[in-house]
Design an enzyme around this catalytic site. Sequence first.
Site, PDB file in Angstrom:
ATOM      1  N   GLY A  37       0.077   8.544   0.171  1.00 50.63           N
ATOM      2  CA  GLY A  37       1.151   9.077  -0.380  1.00 50.63           C
ATOM      3  C   GLY A  37       2.510   8.089   0.049  1.00 50.63           C
ATOM      4  O   GLY A  37       2.249   7.039   0.281  1.00 50.63           O
ATOM      5  N   GLU A  38       3.794   8.687  -0.061  1.00 56.62           N
ATOM      6  CA  GLU A  38       4.796   7.915   0.547  1.00 56.62           C
ATOM      7  C   GLU A  38       5.139   8.586   1.721  1.00 56.62           C
ATOM      8  O   GLU A  38       5.248   9.454   1.963  1.00 56.62           O
ATOM      9  CB  GLU A  38       5.933   8.091  -0.767  1.00 56.62           C
ATOM     10  CG  GLU A  38       6.879   7.235  -0.614  1.00 56.62           C
ATOM     11  CD  GLU A  38       6.470   5.796  -0.281  1.00 56.62           C
ATOM     12  OE1 GLU A  38       5.774   5.213  -1.051  1.00 56.62           O
ATOM     13  OE2 GLU A  38       7.068   5.169   0.827  1.00 56.62           O
ATOM     14  N   SER A  39       5.199   7.460   2.716  1.00 54.23           N
ATOM     15  CA  SER A  39       5.070   7.862   4.143  1.00 54.23           C
ATOM     16  C   SER A  39       6.382   8.608   4.341  1.00 54.23           C
ATOM     17  O   SER A  39       6.448   9.554   5.238  1.00 54.23           O
ATOM     18  CB  SER A  39       4.591   6.846   5.047  1.00 54.23           C
ATOM     19  OG  SER A  39       5.497   5.967   4.827  1.00 54.23           O
ATOM     20  N   CYS A  57      -3.894   5.023   4.831  1.00 50.54           N
ATOM     21  CA  CYS A  57      -2.796   4.576   4.148  1.00 50.54           C
ATOM     22  C   CYS A  57      -1.558   5.044   4.970  1.00 50.54           C
ATOM     23  O   CYS A  57      -1.122   4.686   5.890  1.00 50.54           O
ATOM     24  CB  CYS A  57      -2.541   4.413   2.959  1.00 50.54           C
ATOM     25  SG  CYS A  57      -1.260   3.157   2.204  1.00 50.54           S
ATOM     26  N   ARG A  84       5.095  -1.130   7.521  1.00 49.50           N
ATOM     27  CA  ARG A  84       4.823  -0.376   6.264  1.00 49.50           C
ATOM     28  C   ARG A  84       4.963  -1.688   5.199  1.00 49.50           C
ATOM     29  O   ARG A  84       5.563  -2.673   5.254  1.00 49.50           O
ATOM     30  CB  ARG A  84       6.000   0.525   6.007  1.00 49.50           C
ATOM     31  CG  ARG A  84       5.745   1.706   6.912  1.00 49.50           C
ATOM     32  CD  ARG A  84       7.030   2.679   6.505  1.00 49.50           C
ATOM     33  NE  ARG A  84       6.945   3.358   5.378  1.00 49.50           N
ATOM     34  CZ  ARG A  84       8.041   3.326   4.473  1.00 49.50           C
ATOM     35  NH1 ARG A  84       9.310   2.825   5.016  1.00 49.50           N
ATOM     36  NH2 ARG A  84       7.928   3.605   3.375  1.00 49.50           N
ATOM     37  N   ILE A 133      -3.049  -0.275  -1.565  1.00 54.53           N
ATOM     38  CA  ILE A 133      -2.052   0.218  -2.442  1.00 54.53           C
ATOM     39  C   ILE A 133      -0.602  -0.052  -1.345  1.00 54.53           C
ATOM     40  O   ILE A 133      -0.437   0.980  -0.866  1.00 54.53           O
ATOM     41  CB  ILE A 133      -2.217   1.188  -2.956  1.00 54.53           C
ATOM     42  CG1 ILE A 133      -3.055   1.345  -4.073  1.00 54.53           C
ATOM     43  CG2 ILE A 133      -0.789   1.634  -3.920  1.00 54.53           C
ATOM     44  CD1 ILE A 133      -3.797   2.506  -4.638  1.00 54.53           C
ATOM     45  N   ARG A 134       0.379  -0.979  -1.840  1.00 47.63           N
ATOM     46  CA  ARG A 134       1.331  -0.943  -0.933  1.00 47.63           C
ATOM     47  C   ARG A 134       0.964  -0.814   0.561  1.00 47.63           C
ATOM     48  O   ARG A 134       1.678   0.016   1.188  1.00 47.63           O
ATOM     49  CB  ARG A 134       2.361  -0.196  -1.328  1.00 47.63           C
ATOM     50  CG  ARG A 134       3.131  -0.708  -2.874  1.00 47.63           C
ATOM     51  CD  ARG A 134       4.053   0.564  -3.464  1.00 47.63           C
ATOM     52  NE  ARG A 134       4.966   1.112  -2.359  1.00 47.63           N
ATOM     53  CZ  ARG A 134       6.293   0.472  -2.139  1.00 47.63           C
ATOM     54  NH1 ARG A 134       6.737  -0.418  -2.721  1.00 47.63           N
ATOM     55  NH2 ARG A 134       6.775   1.271  -1.325  1.00 47.63           N
ATOM     56  N   HIS A 172      -7.787   3.292   0.738  1.00 49.17           N
ATOM     57  CA  HIS A 172      -8.195   4.766   0.205  1.00 49.17           C
ATOM     58  C   HIS A 172      -9.581   4.916  -0.335  1.00 49.17           C
ATOM     59  O   HIS A 172     -10.104   4.772  -1.366  1.00 49.17           O
ATOM     60  CB  HIS A 172      -7.154   4.802  -1.114  1.00 49.17           C
ATOM     61  CG  HIS A 172      -5.630   4.669  -0.932  1.00 49.17           C
ATOM     62  ND1 HIS A 172      -5.095   5.609  -0.180  1.00 49.17           N
ATOM     63  CD2 HIS A 172      -4.630   3.544  -0.800  1.00 49.17           C
ATOM     64  CE1 HIS A 172      -3.602   5.387  -0.364  1.00 49.17           C
ATOM     65  NE2 HIS A 172      -3.557   4.058  -0.487  1.00 49.17           N
ATOM     66  N   GLU A 218     -10.552   7.540  -0.660  1.00 49.62           N
ATOM     67  CA  GLU A 218     -10.690   8.627  -1.629  1.00 49.62           C
ATOM     68  C   GLU A 218     -10.412   8.469  -2.869  1.00 49.62           C
ATOM     69  O   GLU A 218     -10.571   9.190  -3.872  1.00 49.62           O
ATOM     70  CB  GLU A 218      -9.525   9.957  -1.178  1.00 49.62           C
ATOM     71  CG  GLU A 218      -8.057   9.202  -1.363  1.00 49.62           C
ATOM     72  CD  GLU A 218      -7.539   8.299  -0.305  1.00 49.62           C
ATOM     73  OE1 GLU A 218      -8.215   7.792   0.524  1.00 49.62           O
ATOM     74  OE2 GLU A 218      -6.361   8.161  -0.381  1.00 49.62           O
TER      75      GLU A 218
END
Lengths: 294, 198
Positions: free
Chosen positions: B46-48, B78, B105, B134-135, B171, B173
């Site tokens: 997600g967005e940390s 991630c 990051r 992803i990023r 990821h 998942e």
Amino acid sequence: MVERGTWGVKTGLAQMLKGGVIMDVTNAEQAKIAEEAGACAVMALERVPADIRAAGGVARMADPKVIQEIMNSVSIPVMAKCRIGHFVEAQVLEALGIDFIDESEVLTPADEAHHIWKHSFKVPFVCGCRDLGEALRRIGEGAAMIRTKGEAGTGNVVEAVRHMRAVTEGIRRVVAASEEELMAIAKEMGAPFELVSELHQTGKLPVVNFAAGGIATPADAALMMQLGADGVFVGSGIFKSSNPSARAKAIVVATTNYQNPAIIAEVSRGLGEAMPGLDIKQIPSQELLAARGW
Amino acid sequence: MKIGVLALQGDFREHLAMVSRLGVDNIAVRSASELEGLNGLIIPGGESTTALILMHNFGLIEPIRKLAKNGMPIMGTCAGMIHLAKEVLSPNMETLGLMDITVRRNGFGRQIDSFEIDIPITILPGGSFHAIFIRAPVIERVGPAVEVLARLPDDKAIAVKEENLVALAFHPELTLDTRLHEYFLAMASSSKIIENKP
């Protein structure tokens, strides 16, 4: 072998945004306020939709200078809008290294017959929809994420609700249909048959679906989440309100805890004035943004 | 056995679905009380920054730290890896600070640099693993007690383990490959948690 710009990484970024709030910002200072409030991404714009609506005329992609200043000011993903069908604006945004492109009805369409062929880009796209057929047409063109159109810049959630319910109803219909009905449904919806057939089997859209267009309060955000949105876009609702930072934080918390009315009540307390709202019925039909694109 | 998935923001449903597919009870965790009685915790992608702000808001930082110190297995993917790291660069942020690693990051770049690759993971049976980045964060330093489970062809560590903690830069998942989740569930079922009340 390393592969970039794949369907997996495009739809994957949308997966990471789920449960989050994407906020419209027009400068680096607003972007920082959004990030500190817990936005999962920001949308870089020159003007928020309420101001675009008020200004009239032709609305275009933002100045790359504005977009880059915003990209340099935060570490969360940055999105930007291009006009419907304006694939060169999209190429420019990709060249800037933007994380997501919104092919948006909020800007003045550049092509009334065609949307961008999004599969040919490495950067992911999000597109607006009013029902399932429109969602599947955009996914067919390569949108890695979908959002309801709602009616941007109005602070009125009614259109977002209408569009989210229409998508959900469409999904229910496709899932309940028998196989011989799928082609007729695809024809009627104007949706690619393969995607209708896939939806029939999986029971869900192949990409993430956010709500957008008119969300102005924490309760609006939670409403859209309870109606099945994976997350929300808040455009004018934050920086057109009297206390943007507090409202942004409250909408983030309400989006995470959308099933918990006690928490939504707590964060909704004393937020000051929401943005001024517009009654959709008072807007002349030629000024409705949701009617742009097909 | 019951596994919690931190459900503040990000792709927590995909982790919950993975655990369900493997036939294990699971719960979406949004408050400290939902941490009680767990045998393991997954911190999703997600967005940390978003998840970290919400973790602070809902008083989850200290309870998770305590459970980790009591031996509860935790797997971060991630953004979850960023939360587990003792040191985070670009920008510097206060995390759970549990694993002796330094991560940067968005270390591979922006979204257009996100990628997929097949990588060998020696601890897993059945060949290479399709990893989606992803990023993603880059692990810049690995402490002496940290075991590296997988590396990219350029030698960057992307999966690490330190006692009861596992962190992945990618990821699993988002794939249909359940092997890393099975590995984590095996850790959870054999772990000795001193006290699993937060």
